[in-house]
Design a protein around this motif. Structure first.
Motif, PDB file in Angstrom:
ATOM      1  N   PHE A 166       0.840  -1.195   0.000  1.00 40.65           N
ATOM      2  CA  PHE A 166       0.000   0.000   0.000  1.00 40.65           C
ATOM      3  C   PHE A 166       0.880   1.252   0.000  1.00 40.65           C
ATOM      4  CE2 PHE A 166      -2.332   3.511   1.766  1.00 40.65           C
ATOM      5  CZ  PHE A 166      -3.631   3.363   1.309  1.00 40.65           C
ATOM      6  N   THR A 167       1.926   1.245   0.813  1.00 39.20           N
ATOM      7  CA  THR A 167       2.829   2.394   0.884  1.00 39.20           C
ATOM      8  C   THR A 167       3.502   2.642  -0.460  1.00 39.20           C
ATOM      9  OG1 THR A 167       3.253   1.950   3.231  1.00 39.20           O
ATOM     10  CG2 THR A 167       4.830   3.366   2.069  1.00 39.20           C
ATOM     11  N   ILE A 168       3.993   1.566  -1.069  1.00 36.81           N
ATOM     12  CA  ILE A 168       4.655   1.707  -2.373  1.00 36.81           C
ATOM     13  C   ILE A 168       3.671   2.237  -3.413  1.00 36.81           C
ATOM     14  CG2 ILE A 168       5.739   0.439  -4.271  1.00 36.81           C
ATOM     15  CD1 ILE A 168       6.872  -1.471  -2.128  1.00 36.81           C
ATOM     16  N   GLY A 169       2.462   1.660  -3.415  1.00 38.14           N
ATOM     17  CA  GLY A 169       1.458   2.132  -4.367  1.00 38.14           C
ATOM     18  C   GLY A 169       1.045   3.562  -4.110  1.00 38.14           C
ATOM     19  N   GLY A 170       0.889   3.952  -2.828  1.00 42.67           N
ATOM     20  CA  GLY A 170       0.452   5.298  -2.490  1.00 42.67           C
ATOM     21  C   GLY A 170       1.504   6.366  -2.731  1.00 42.67           C
ATOM     22  N   VAL A 171       2.768   5.983  -2.690  1.00 43.21           N
ATOM     23  CA  VAL A 171       3.847   6.948  -2.931  1.00 43.21           C
ATOM     24  C   VAL A 171       3.826   7.444  -4.379  1.00 43.21           C
ATOM     25  CG1 VAL A 171       6.361   7.119  -3.197  1.00 43.21           C
ATOM     26  CG2 VAL A 171       5.389   6.245  -1.076  1.00 43.21           C
ATOM     27  N   LEU A 172       3.384   6.602  -5.293  1.00 39.17           N
ATOM     28  CA  LEU A 172       3.392   6.985  -6.716  1.00 39.17           C
ATOM     29  C   LEU A 172       2.508   8.203  -6.989  1.00 39.17           C
ATOM     30  CD1 LEU A 172       3.319   3.401  -8.294  1.00 39.17           C
ATOM     31  CD2 LEU A 172       5.283   4.924  -8.002  1.00 39.17           C
ATOM     32  N   PRO A 173       1.230   8.212  -6.588  1.00 41.92           N
ATOM     33  CA  PRO A 173       0.445   9.443  -6.790  1.00 41.92           C
ATOM     34  C   PRO A 173       0.942  10.616  -5.938  1.00 41.92           C
ATOM     35  CG  PRO A 173      -0.827   7.795  -5.583  1.00 41.92           C
ATOM     36  CD  PRO A 173       0.385   7.106  -6.100  1.00 41.92           C
ATOM     37  N   LEU A 175       4.037  11.414  -5.495  1.00 49.55           N
ATOM     38  CA  LEU A 175       5.082  12.049  -6.314  1.00 49.55           C
ATOM     39  C   LEU A 175       4.467  12.956  -7.376  1.00 49.55           C
ATOM     40  CD1 LEU A 175       7.517   9.023  -6.807  1.00 49.55           C
ATOM     41  CD2 LEU A 175       7.830  11.014  -5.312  1.00 49.55           C
ATOM     42  N   VAL A 176       3.341  12.520  -7.940  1.00 47.62           N
ATOM     43  CA  VAL A 176       2.650  13.354  -8.929  1.00 47.62           C
ATOM     44  C   VAL A 176       2.141  14.629  -8.266  1.00 47.62           C
ATOM     45  CG1 VAL A 176       0.720  13.466 -10.555  1.00 47.62           C
ATOM     46  CG2 VAL A 176       1.990  11.327 -10.269  1.00 47.62           C
ATOM     47  N   VAL A 177       1.583  14.504  -7.065  1.00 44.93           N
ATOM     48  CA  VAL A 177       1.093  15.670  -6.323  1.00 44.93           C
ATOM     49  C   VAL A 177       2.220  16.654  -6.052  1.00 44.93           C
ATOM     50  CG1 VAL A 177       0.154  16.415  -4.097  1.00 44.93           C
ATOM     51  CG2 VAL A 177      -0.858  14.471  -5.287  1.00 44.93           C
ATOM     52  N   LEU A 178       3.403  16.139  -5.753  1.00 44.39           N
ATOM     53  CA  LEU A 178       4.538  17.001  -5.411  1.00 44.39           C
ATOM     54  C   LEU A 178       5.092  17.750  -6.620  1.00 44.39           C
ATOM     55  CD1 LEU A 178       6.500  14.672  -2.947  1.00 44.39           C
ATOM     56  CD2 LEU A 178       5.199  16.729  -2.357  1.00 44.39           C
ATOM     57  N   TRP A 188      -3.448  15.166 -14.507  1.00 43.90           N
ATOM     58  CA  TRP A 188      -2.139  14.540 -14.355  1.00 43.90           C
ATOM     59  C   TRP A 188      -2.246  13.292 -13.486  1.00 43.90           C
ATOM     60  CZ3 TRP A 188       2.440  15.635 -16.693  1.00 43.90           C
ATOM     61  CH2 TRP A 188       2.526  16.837 -17.391  1.00 43.90           C
ATOM     62  N   LEU A 189      -3.005  13.411 -12.415  1.00 50.29           N
ATOM     63  CA  LEU A 189      -3.169  12.278 -11.509  1.00 50.29           C
ATOM     64  C   LEU A 189      -3.887  11.120 -12.195  1.00 50.29           C
ATOM     65  CD1 LEU A 189      -4.101  14.137  -8.214  1.00 50.29           C
ATOM     66  CD2 LEU A 189      -2.231  12.489  -8.460  1.00 50.29           C
ATOM     67  N   TYR A 190      -4.924  11.444 -12.927  1.00 50.54           N
ATOM     68  CA  TYR A 190      -5.673  10.386 -13.607  1.00 50.54           C
ATOM     69  C   TYR A 190      -4.785   9.655 -14.617  1.00 50.54           C
ATOM     70  CZ  TYR A 190      -8.821   7.967 -16.738  1.00 50.54           C
ATOM     71  OH  TYR A 190      -9.416   7.007 -17.500  1.00 50.54           O
ATOM     72  N   GLY A 191      -4.091  10.423 -15.467  1.00 48.90           N
ATOM     73  CA  GLY A 191      -3.251   9.807 -16.508  1.00 48.90           C
ATOM     74  C   GLY A 191      -2.135   8.946 -15.925  1.00 48.90           C
ATOM     75  N   SER A 192      -1.450   9.489 -14.921  1.00 45.06           N
ATOM     76  CA  SER A 192      -0.348   8.737 -14.320  1.00 45.06           C
ATOM     77  C   SER A 192      -0.862   7.510 -13.563  1.00 45.06           C
ATOM     78  CB  SER A 192       0.456   9.634 -13.383  1.00 45.06           C
ATOM     79  OG  SER A 192      -0.366  10.142 -12.342  1.00 45.06           O
ATOM     80  N   THR A 193      -2.027   7.642 -12.914  1.00 41.25           N
ATOM     81  CA  THR A 193      -2.573   6.514 -12.158  1.00 41.25           C
ATOM     82  C   THR A 193      -2.976   5.382 -13.082  1.00 41.25           C
ATOM     83  OG1 THR A 193      -3.353   7.965 -10.389  1.00 41.25           O
ATOM     84  CG2 THR A 193      -4.377   5.803 -10.555  1.00 41.25           C
ATOM     85  N   ILE A 194      -3.544   5.701 -14.206  1.00 39.24           N
ATOM     86  CA  ILE A 194      -3.887   4.660 -15.184  1.00 39.24           C
ATOM     87  C   ILE A 194      -2.622   3.928 -15.618  1.00 39.24           C
ATOM     88  CG2 ILE A 194      -4.708   4.246 -17.533  1.00 39.24           C
ATOM     89  CD1 ILE A 194      -6.910   4.706 -15.491  1.00 39.24           C
TER      90      ILE A 194
END
Length: 241
Positions: A166-173, A175-178, A188-194
Motif C-alpha cells: 500500500f505504501t509503495i502504491g500510495g507513494v506513486l500518486p 510524487l505526482v502531487v509534489l 495529471w493524476l488520472y493519466g499517471s494513475t492509469i
C-alpha cells in the motif's frame, strides 16, 4: 550425445515449486495493497485537487491518507487473517479429539473422501489405512479439512505485504502531487494513475501466471470508476481551498 546422468532429476518439490499457486497468499495481499494504495490515494488527491487552488492542502490530504491507509491495511489484513488462523486451529484441535475418541469412524470418513475422488472402495480404504499409519492427523487436516501449506494463513506475512505494498502504491500518486502543476492536477493524476495501474496489472498477472490483458482491463476500469467518482465529488461541492 546427451548424458542422461547429467539431466536434472525433477523431484516433487521442484515440480510443486514451479506452480503459481504457491505465490497466491502473499501475491493476493501485495496486489490488493498496491492497488488500494494507488487508487485510494489518487482518488483522494483528485477529489481535493478538483476543489483546490493551491498545492499544500492536496499534499497534506495525500500524506495523511497514505499513512492512515498503510496502517489500516496492515492492521485489517492481520486481524482478518488471524481470524482465519484461529478457525483453522480450532478445527485441528477438534480433529485431534475425534481421532482419539473415534478412530474407526475417522478412518471410514477418510476412505469415503478418497472414494468420492474416484478411487475404488478397496483402494480408498487401503490409502486411508496407509496414510493413517503414517500420520493420521496430517491426512485429516489435508484431506478432510482442506488445510495445507499453500492455503494456510500467515497473518504477519499478509500484514507486512499489504502495508508495504500500500505504501509503495500510495507513494506513486504522492510524487505526482509534489511535482505536477496545480492547475489541471486531477488530469495529471488520472493519466499517471492509469499508467501505474496498467504496470501493476501486468506485473501481478505475470507473477501469477494469468492473462495480462484481462488483469490490465479489470484494474483500469475499476480504477477509472473510483477516480471519476472522487473527482465528481470535488467538483460537486466546489469548495475552493
Amino acid at each position: 550425445m546427451t548424458n542422461d546422468n547429467s539431466k536434472q532429476t525433477l523431484t516433487i518439490d521442484n515440480y510443486l515449486d514451479a506452480h503459481y499457486i504457491h505465490r497466491s497468499n502473499w501475491l493476493r495481499a501485495a496486489v490488493l495493497g498496491a492497488n488500494d494504495g494507488i487508487i485510494s490515494i489518487s482518488s483522494l488527491a483528485i477529489g481535493i485537487a478538483a476543489a483546490s487552488t493551491s498545492r499544500e492542502p492536496i499534499i497534506l490530504a495525500t500524506v495523511a491518507g497514505l499513512v492512515a491507509g498503510a496502517l489500516s491495511m496492515a492492521a485489517g489484513e492481520y486481524v482478518s487473517v488471524s481470524s482465519q488462523t484461529d478457525t483453522e486451529k480450532a478445527d485441528i484441535e477438534r480433529e485431534k479429539v475425534e481421532l482419539r475418541e473415534m478412530p474407526e469412524e475417522e478412518l471410514h470418513i477418510l476412505a469415503q473422501i478418497y472414494e468420492k475422488r474416484g478411487l475404488k472402495k478397496e483402494t480408498a480404504m487401503q490409502v486411508a489405512l496407509e496414510l493413517t499409519e503414517k500420520d493420521a492427523l496430517a491426512a485429516h487436516i489435508r484431506d478432510e479439512l482442506g488445510i495445507n501449506e499453500i492455503s494456510q494463513a500467515n497473518p504477519i506475512q499478509a500484514a507486512l505485504a499489504s502495508g508495504a505494498s500500500f505504501t509503495i502504491g500510495g507513494v506513486l500518486p504522492l510524487l505526482v502531487v509534489l511535482f505536477a502543476p496545480v492547475k489541471g492536477m486531477e488530469y495529471w493524476l488520472y493519466g499517471s494513475t492509469i499508467l501505474f495501474l496498467i504496470l501493476l496489472g501486468a506485473m501481478s498477472a505475470k507473477t501469477g501466471g494469468s492473462s495480462i490483458s484481462k488483469a490490465i482491463l479489470r484494474i483500469t476500469i475499476w480504477g477509472t470508476i473510483a477516480m471519476g467518482l472522487s473527482a465528481g465529488v470535488g467538483y460537486l461541492f466546489g469548495v475552493k481551498v
